[in-house]
Design an enzyme around this catalytic site. Structure first.
Site, PDB file in Angstrom:
ATOM      1  N   VAL A 301     145.136  -9.225  28.217  1.00  0.00           N
ATOM      2  CA  VAL A 301     145.160 -10.400  29.104  1.00  0.00           C
ATOM      3  C   VAL A 301     146.396 -10.368  29.991  1.00  0.00           C
ATOM      4  CG1 VAL A 301     145.412 -12.905  29.152  1.00  0.00           C
ATOM      5  CG2 VAL A 301     143.808 -11.840  27.575  1.00  0.00           C
ATOM      6  N   ALA A 302     147.532 -10.034  29.363  1.00  0.00           N
ATOM      7  CA  ALA A 302     148.776 -10.067  30.119  1.00  0.00           C
ATOM      8  C   ALA A 302     148.829  -8.955  31.154  1.00  0.00           C
ATOM      9  CB  ALA A 302     149.950  -9.938  29.169  1.00  0.00           C
ATOM     10  N   GLU A 306     145.209 -10.835  36.491  1.00  0.00           N
ATOM     11  CA  GLU A 306     144.166 -11.799  36.841  1.00  0.00           C
ATOM     12  C   GLU A 306     144.604 -12.802  37.894  1.00  0.00           C
ATOM     13  OE1 GLU A 306     144.040 -12.632  32.893  1.00  0.00           O
ATOM     14  OE2 GLU A 306     141.887 -12.349  32.656  1.00  0.00           O
ATOM     15  N   ASP A 348     145.058 -10.656  79.315  1.00  0.00           N
ATOM     16  CA  ASP A 348     144.864 -11.232  80.644  1.00  0.00           C
ATOM     17  C   ASP A 348     146.217 -11.400  81.289  1.00  0.00           C
ATOM     18  OD1 ASP A 348     142.231 -11.596  80.234  1.00  0.00           O
ATOM     19  OD2 ASP A 348     142.366 -13.714  79.709  1.00  0.00           O
ATOM     20  N   ASP A 655     139.008 -15.821  77.963  1.00  0.00           N
ATOM     21  CA  ASP A 655     138.864 -17.277  77.975  1.00  0.00           C
ATOM     22  C   ASP A 655     137.476 -17.752  78.375  1.00  0.00           C
ATOM     23  OD1 ASP A 655     139.122 -16.485  80.578  1.00  0.00           O
ATOM     24  OD2 ASP A 655     141.112 -17.363  80.862  1.00  0.00           O
ATOM     25  N   ASP A 659     133.454 -13.558  78.315  1.00  0.00           N
ATOM     26  CA  ASP A 659     134.402 -12.736  77.563  1.00  0.00           C
ATOM     27  C   ASP A 659     133.984 -12.636  76.101  1.00  0.00           C
ATOM     28  OD1 ASP A 659     136.045 -12.250  79.704  1.00  0.00           O
ATOM     29  OD2 ASP A 659     137.318 -13.990  79.338  1.00  0.00           O
ATOM     30  N   GLU A 724     155.117  -3.846  30.509  1.00  0.00           N
ATOM     31  CA  GLU A 724     154.688  -4.444  29.238  1.00  0.00           C
ATOM     32  C   GLU A 724     153.844  -3.464  28.427  1.00  0.00           C
ATOM     33  OE1 GLU A 724     152.756  -8.340  29.872  1.00  0.00           O
ATOM     34  OE2 GLU A 724     153.958  -8.388  31.699  1.00  0.00           O
ATOM     35  N   ASN A 760     153.846 -12.863  30.826  1.00  0.00           N
ATOM     36  CA  ASN A 760     152.791 -12.949  31.829  1.00  0.00           C
ATOM     37  C   ASN A 760     152.864 -14.273  32.582  1.00  0.00           C
ATOM     38  OD1 ASN A 760     150.401 -12.024  33.043  1.00  0.00           O
ATOM     39  ND2 ASN A 760     149.215 -13.416  31.763  1.00  0.00           N
ATOM     40  N   THR A 763     155.927 -14.272  34.992  1.00  0.00           N
ATOM     41  CA  THR A 763     155.873 -13.383  36.159  1.00  0.00           C
ATOM     42  C   THR A 763     154.757 -13.744  37.128  1.00  0.00           C
ATOM     43  OG1 THR A 763     154.550 -11.857  34.869  1.00  0.00           O
ATOM     44  CG2 THR A 763     156.896 -11.392  35.040  1.00  0.00           C
ATOM     45  N   ASP A 764     153.600 -14.137  36.586  1.00  0.00           N
ATOM     46  CA  ASP A 764     152.455 -14.364  37.464  1.00  0.00           C
ATOM     47  C   ASP A 764     152.623 -15.580  38.358  1.00  0.00           C
ATOM     48  OD1 ASP A 764     151.094 -12.218  36.775  1.00  0.00           O
ATOM     49  OD2 ASP A 764     149.365 -13.219  35.885  1.00  0.00           O
TER      50      ASP A 764
HETATM   51  P1  ATP Z   1     143.099 -12.880  84.190  1.00  0.00           P
HETATM   52  O1  ATP Z   1     143.215 -14.286  83.728  1.00  0.00           O
HETATM   53  O2  ATP Z   1     142.154 -12.061  83.428  1.00  0.00           O
HETATM   54  O3  ATP Z   1     144.393 -12.257  84.518  1.00  0.00           O
HETATM   55  P2  ATP Z   1     142.372 -13.927  86.605  1.00  0.00           P
HETATM   56  O4  ATP Z   1     142.243 -15.266  86.034  1.00  0.00           O
HETATM   57  O5  ATP Z   1     143.506 -13.619  87.495  1.00  0.00           O
HETATM   58  O6  ATP Z   1     142.307 -12.876  85.519  1.00  0.00           O
HETATM   59  P3  ATP Z   1     139.854 -14.439  87.730  1.00  0.00           P
HETATM   60  O7  ATP Z   1     140.049 -15.841  87.315  1.00  0.00           O
HETATM   61  O8  ATP Z   1     138.670 -13.695  87.343  1.00  0.00           O
HETATM   62  O9  ATP Z   1     141.053 -13.558  87.344  1.00  0.00           O
HETATM   63  O10 ATP Z   1     140.028 -14.424  89.289  1.00  0.00           O
HETATM   64  C1  ATP Z   1     139.752 -13.287  90.044  1.00  0.00           C
HETATM   65  C2  ATP Z   1     139.886 -13.629  91.496  1.00  0.00           C
HETATM   66  O11 ATP Z   1     138.922 -14.611  91.830  1.00  0.00           O
HETATM   67  C3  ATP Z   1     141.217 -14.199  91.877  1.00  0.00           C
HETATM   68  O12 ATP Z   1     142.091 -13.203  92.308  1.00  0.00           O
HETATM   69  C4  ATP Z   1     140.866 -15.110  93.036  1.00  0.00           C
HETATM   70  O13 ATP Z   1     140.828 -14.382  94.238  1.00  0.00           O
HETATM   71  C5  ATP Z   1     139.466 -15.546  92.725  1.00  0.00           C
HETATM   72  N1  ATP Z   1     139.448 -16.865  92.109  1.00  0.00           N
HETATM   73  C6  ATP Z   1     140.105 -17.259  91.000  1.00  0.00           C
HETATM   74  N2  ATP Z   1     139.831 -18.531  90.705  1.00  0.00           N
HETATM   75  C7  ATP Z   1     138.972 -18.971  91.620  1.00  0.00           C
HETATM   76  C8  ATP Z   1     138.293 -20.204  91.863  1.00  0.00           C
HETATM   77  N3  ATP Z   1     138.440 -21.258  91.081  1.00  0.00           N
HETATM   78  N4  ATP Z   1     137.479 -20.285  92.930  1.00  0.00           N
HETATM   79  C9  ATP Z   1     137.314 -19.236  93.723  1.00  0.00           C
HETATM   80  N5  ATP Z   1     137.897 -18.058  93.563  1.00  0.00           N
HETATM   81  C10 ATP Z   1     138.739 -17.913  92.546  1.00  0.00           C
END
Ligand code: ATP
Length: 945
Positions: A301-302, A306, A348, A655, A659, A724, A760, A763-764
């Site tokens: 057991v010791a 466990e 990103d 995000d 993605d 032990e 046991n 230590t445990d």
């Molecule tokens: P990451 O966050 O991956 O670095 P990002 O956020 O810079 O990327 P996106 O958001 O995909 O990239 O934007 C890509 C491009 O789209 C930007 O460089 C811009 O020119 C254009 N863009 C970004 N946001 C908008 C928006 N709300 N409306 C129109 N065009 C946009």
């Protein structure tokens, strides 16, 4: 029952009713939602909006489970047999032995149950932190609340990426599309509208409804909640949510396997020990047989670890809580382990490496460059041309362009206290703020209203709106488009000039492109704004062509202060940092250069160019490129797979809705807590509550720390067990040599059953747990990552464990021999005192071993006092040992006798051998490594040679 369904029995199913009828039946106004008081009342009355789950275990259940181990049952049986034997022989005295063992078993079970409860609570607390949120309108205001608080009658607001919290009737839809694959199996998104559908419409075609458990993937909308919790469609399918049962992590599985293997070995050794005792002892009564049996079972057991699974999950859960304290929410315990072995972080740029606080800095209009002053989202600032305030025709052009940009945005800016903040997408808020600087405000645009929208997606990289004058006058509806310049430019045939729209010649196109490259080269995020008259009521694919280019906007988004050091830390830890952005290549390159990512002279690879590559070529690019620009979510998935094919352990951030596949495929899918969508969060293993790159690096460091601590307590527990077992084994085998004879004692063994169990217990519990929470060594980030599949208990650790165990046995038996008459050293004590001294040496050796076990090759004196819990655990264990030696009741129970001060001193000296022997071994290991490779410093990960 949890949750509720709207009362629609009189009027028919909600999907077939029009909005006013549904509003009536749920007793809510779709425009202002429920009042907070009414929502609170309904929550109490109907219960929370969650699916019923299996009830948590009770204390009794938990405690009972602790006795489920066959070894413990065997021990209990042995205790019962011993009680019977005692009763049969002479039941005059208290059966101390049996009582002591039973008490220890009970205390151990209690501690086991407590540990388990604690681990579960920690995991539950994490789930709570990661719980889903929902946007609702209450009392006419938008607010975010926990999804479990949503009630029937709530107005929910849905945006791209939001999880649908409950079943609801659509009251407003702007191109709202919902992925219902989880409910109906239908993989394409369903467009939602406000129009009622036929009563007998199947679930998958009820376009007037959204359902709990699905997710909005595009557009915006509002809906009136008609059912919550178990009353929802998914609730009627799911009877009980079994997912509360947690699956063991790979590490837990590996350790369970180690435990089993060890258990088997120990059982075999215990059998040998029992056999040896029987051979050397003089067994002639039932009582003797029971005593031998008890020793054998106690040893088993010791020595079988466990307590290990419970301690392991506590350590994981506590580590994960520490990570949460550093803004990294781990959604699965197993990810906490994987984090430590990450070899690549794909991140990103926007908001993660940069602050995500956007400010429009420049504009190109006509053939002018206009500078914009001021920072943040406030309206303070000026538009200047060559240092002079813009006016006249130029100002008019800028105003027109920024108004178009602001109209094609969903974000706004708001004064909070004395600070202007962005509400919605920061890029759009920056445009709205710049428009305010030019004198264009929401008020001045009130005469226009939006008819339709083509939303921004990372694939389209543009967004368009169709707006029309509120009062139908002569003006036609207009389409306004903003987006990535190369995308928008391709759709423009004209450009706006002071004389009105002019044809966009090839030369002028080049001029605009050069302007964009110039801005991007100065790390600016660039957007183009365009538009044209569009006499229609809806937008379609043809709407975004033949546009007039109004302006190119340059937005700055400074890197976070902590980003560059975090990148350096990651690189120092042997982790490659790859930047993946949707932005312009030149912007990406400049920011990467500022942060020290990749080779500043290398050109970023553009997402689209990945599409034509075969597997090998892709793997090659992934191996050498550190900056990817103009990347769409599908490229992210390709990259994850290419990197994984090269055996990398990949952390990938994301995000958006799209993605999610890349996040799922990555070893450590990482979602943004602030800017991220529910869909991304749900696909992720790790959620950054501050969206910050540095948090990923902090989490990796914690992950490595957790792994290091797990190894520490494994090393500790296993060497204790080996110690032990070896003591008992050699003690019996060499009984004659150390003077352990049958005189006065029928059964010959260096320690009693109760003493073994006591060790046991000590230590445990305290020390093992304390080792599990050792503060993370700063050096963990100077080590290369752990290899995928590297064993937790490697050869170096095994050698260390064997050496420590052996040393423990030698010093314990030496003490016994020295105190006991006869043997190699002739002592003068009785066998009880000799045993107590040996027992104390073994206990003290465990305590020395605590310090020792913190690394395979770093000295025990290195940062020896950083963990107050460990020192406390050592002190507490020592105190308990003093009690067991001096308290008369415990003397009886454990067969101990008081020791002299000299005995204690000798015990301490002998026990400390564990430390010195290990220090010598570590010194040799360090020297060897220094000779073999260049020394990366003390090995906090304890990987040894
Ligand atoms: P990451 O966050 O991956 O670095 P990002 O956020 O810079 O990327 P996106 O958001 O995909 O990239 O934007 C890509 C491009 O789209 C930007 O460089 C811009 O020119 C254009 N863009 C970004 N946001 C908008 C928006 N709300 N409306 C129109 N065009 C946009």
């Amino acid at each position: 029952m949890k949750g509720q369904v709207a009362d629609t029995t009189l009027t028919g199913p909600v999907h077939a009713l029009d909005v006013p009828a549904v509003a009536d039946s749920v007793g809510a106004d779709p425009a202002i939602g429920l009042s907070r008081a009414e929502a609170a009342r309904r929550l109490v009355a109907d219960g929370p909006n969650e699916l019923a789950s299996t009830p948590p275990k009770t204390w009794a259940q938990r405690l009972l489970e602790q006795f489920a181990s066959p070894l413990v049952l065997l021990l209990l049986a042995a205790i019962v047999v011993s009680l019977i034997a005692w009763w049969l022989e002479d039941a005059s005295e208290v059966p101390f032995d049996a009582v002591a063992i039973a008490t220890i078993v009970a205390v151990n079970a209690g501690i086991g149950a407590l540990h388990e409860r604690r681990a579960e609570k920690a995991v539950a607390a994490l789930q709570e932190m990661a719980a889903a949120q929902a946007g609702v309108i209450r009392d006419g205001h938008y607010e975010r609340i926990p999804a479990r608080d949503v009630v029937v009658g709530d107005v929910i607001v849905l945006d791209e990426g939001d999880a649908v919290p409950a079943d609801a009737r659509i009251t407003e839809s702007r191109a709202l599309a919902v992925s219902e694959a989880s409910l109906t199996g239908e993989s394409t998104a369903v467009r939602k509208t406000t129009s009622a559908v036929e009563e007998d419409t199947p679930l998958a075609e009820r376009t007037s409804m959204v359902f709990a458990g699905t997710a909005a993937v595009a557009g915006h909308g509002r809906a009136l909640v008609t059912a919550t919790g178990m009353g929802t469609e998914v609730g009627t399918i799911a009877t009980l949510l079994e997912s509360t049962e947690r699956q063991p992590t790979p590490l837990e599985r590996e350790i369970a396997a180690v435990g089993r293997l060890l258990g088997m070995a120990v059982l075999a050794i215990a059998a040998v020990v029992v056999g040896a005792i029987v051979v050397v002892s003089d067994i002639d009564s039932a009582g003797d047989v029971v005593e031998v049996l008890l020793i054998g079972v106690s040893l088993a057991v010791a020595a079988v670890p466990e307590g290990l699974p419970a301690v392991l999950s506590i350590v994981l859960a506590l580590g994960v809580q520490r990570m949460a304290g550093r803004n990294a929410l781990v959604r699965r315990l197993s990810s906490a382990e994987t984090l430590g072995s990450a070899t690549v972080i794909c991140t990103d740029k926007t908001g993660t490496l940069t602050r995500g606080e956007m400010t429009v800095r420049e504009l190109l209009v006509n053939d002018q460059r206009v500078d914009v002053t001021g920072t943040g989202y406030g309206p303070e600032g000026e538009l200047r041309v060559d240092g002079v305030r813009a006016n006249g025709e130029v100002l008019a052009l800028v105003r027109g362009a920024l108004a178009a940009g602001a109209l094609a945005s969903n974000a706004s800016v708001r004064l909070e206290g004395d600070r202007w903040v962005a509400v919605g997408d920061p890029t759009e808020a920056a445009i709205v703020a710049a428009a305010a600087k030019a004198g264009v405000t929401r008020h001045s645009m009130a005469a226009l209203h939006r008819l339709d929208e083509l939303p921004f997606t990372a694939e389209r990289r543009r967004m368009s709106v169709l707006v029309a004058p509120t009062e139908p006058v002569t003006d036609e509806p207009m389409v306004f488009t903003k987006g990535a310049p190369e995308v928008v430019l391709d759709r423009c045939t004209h450009e706006q000039t002071t004389e009105g729209p002019g044809v966009l010649s090839a030369d002028r196109r080049d001029w605009w492109r050069e302007g964009v490259d110039d801005m991007a080269g100065r790390a600016m995020r660039t957007l183009a704004v365009a538009g044209r008259a569009h006499p229609a009521t809806r937008l379609d694919d043809e709407s975004e062509v033949g546009l007039v280019l109004y302006a190119v906007i340059g937005i700055i988004d400074p890197p976070r202060d902590e980003a560059a050091p975090a990148v350096a830390d990651a690189q120092g830890a042997g982790i490659r940092v790859i930047m993946i952005t949707g932005d312009h290549p030149a912007t990406a390159r400049q920011i990467a250069a500022d942060l020290g990512i990749g080779d500043p002279d290398a050109q970023p690879v553009v997402g689209r160019s990945l599409e034509d590559l075969d597997q090998d070529a892709l793997a090659g690019v992934a191996a050498t490129t550190s900056v990817f620009a103009r990347v769409a979510p599908t490229h992210k998935l390709q990259l994850v797979e290419a990197l994984q094919a090269r055996d990398e352990v990949v952390a990938m951030t994301g995000d958006g809705v799209n993605d999610a596949p890349a996040l799922k495929a990555a070893d450590i899918g990482t979602a943004m807590g602030i800017a991220g969508t529910d869909v991304a969060r749900e696909a992720a293993d790790l959620v950054l509550t501050d969206d910050n790159f540095a948090t990923i690096v902090a989490a990796v460091s914690e992950g490595r720390g957790i792994f290091h601590n797990i190894r520490s307590f494994l090393r500790y527990l296993l060497s204790s067990n080996v110690g032990e077992v070896m003591t008992m084994f050699f003690g019996v085998v060499l009984a004659g040599v150390i003077g352990l004879t049958a005189e006065g004692e029928a059964v010959i063994a260096p320690l009693t059953a109760a003493q073994i169990l006591w060790i046991n217990l000590l230590t445990d519990t305290g020390p093992a747990l304390a080792l599990g929470v050792d503060p993370v060594h700063p050096g963990v980030l100077r080590q290369p990552p752990r290899h995928r599949g590297e064993r937790v208990i490697d050869a170096a650790m095994q050698r260390g464990i064997a050496l420590v165990g052996f040393t423990m046995a030698v010093v314990t038996l030496l003490m016994f021999d020295a105190k006991n008459p006869g043997g190699l050293i002739d002592g003068t004590s009785d066998v009880d005192t000799a045993r107590t001294a040996a027992f104390t040496v073994l206990v003290l050796a465990q305590l020395f071993n605590c310090l020792n076990a913190r690394s395979d090759d770093a000295s025990a004196f290195h940062r020896w006092a950083v963990n107050p819990w460990l020192l406390l655990a050592i002190a507490a264990s020592f105190g308990l040992q003093v009690l067991v030696v001096y308290l008369p009741a415990l003397n009886e129970a454990f067969g101990t006798a008081p020791l002299s001060l000299a005995d204690w001193l000798w015990s301490t000296v002998l026990a400390s051998a564990v430390l010195w022997v290990s220090e010598a071994r570590k010194l040799v290991a360090r020297r060897r490594r220094q000779l073999g490779t260049s020394d990366p410093g003390p090995d906090p990960g304890g990987r040894g040679s």
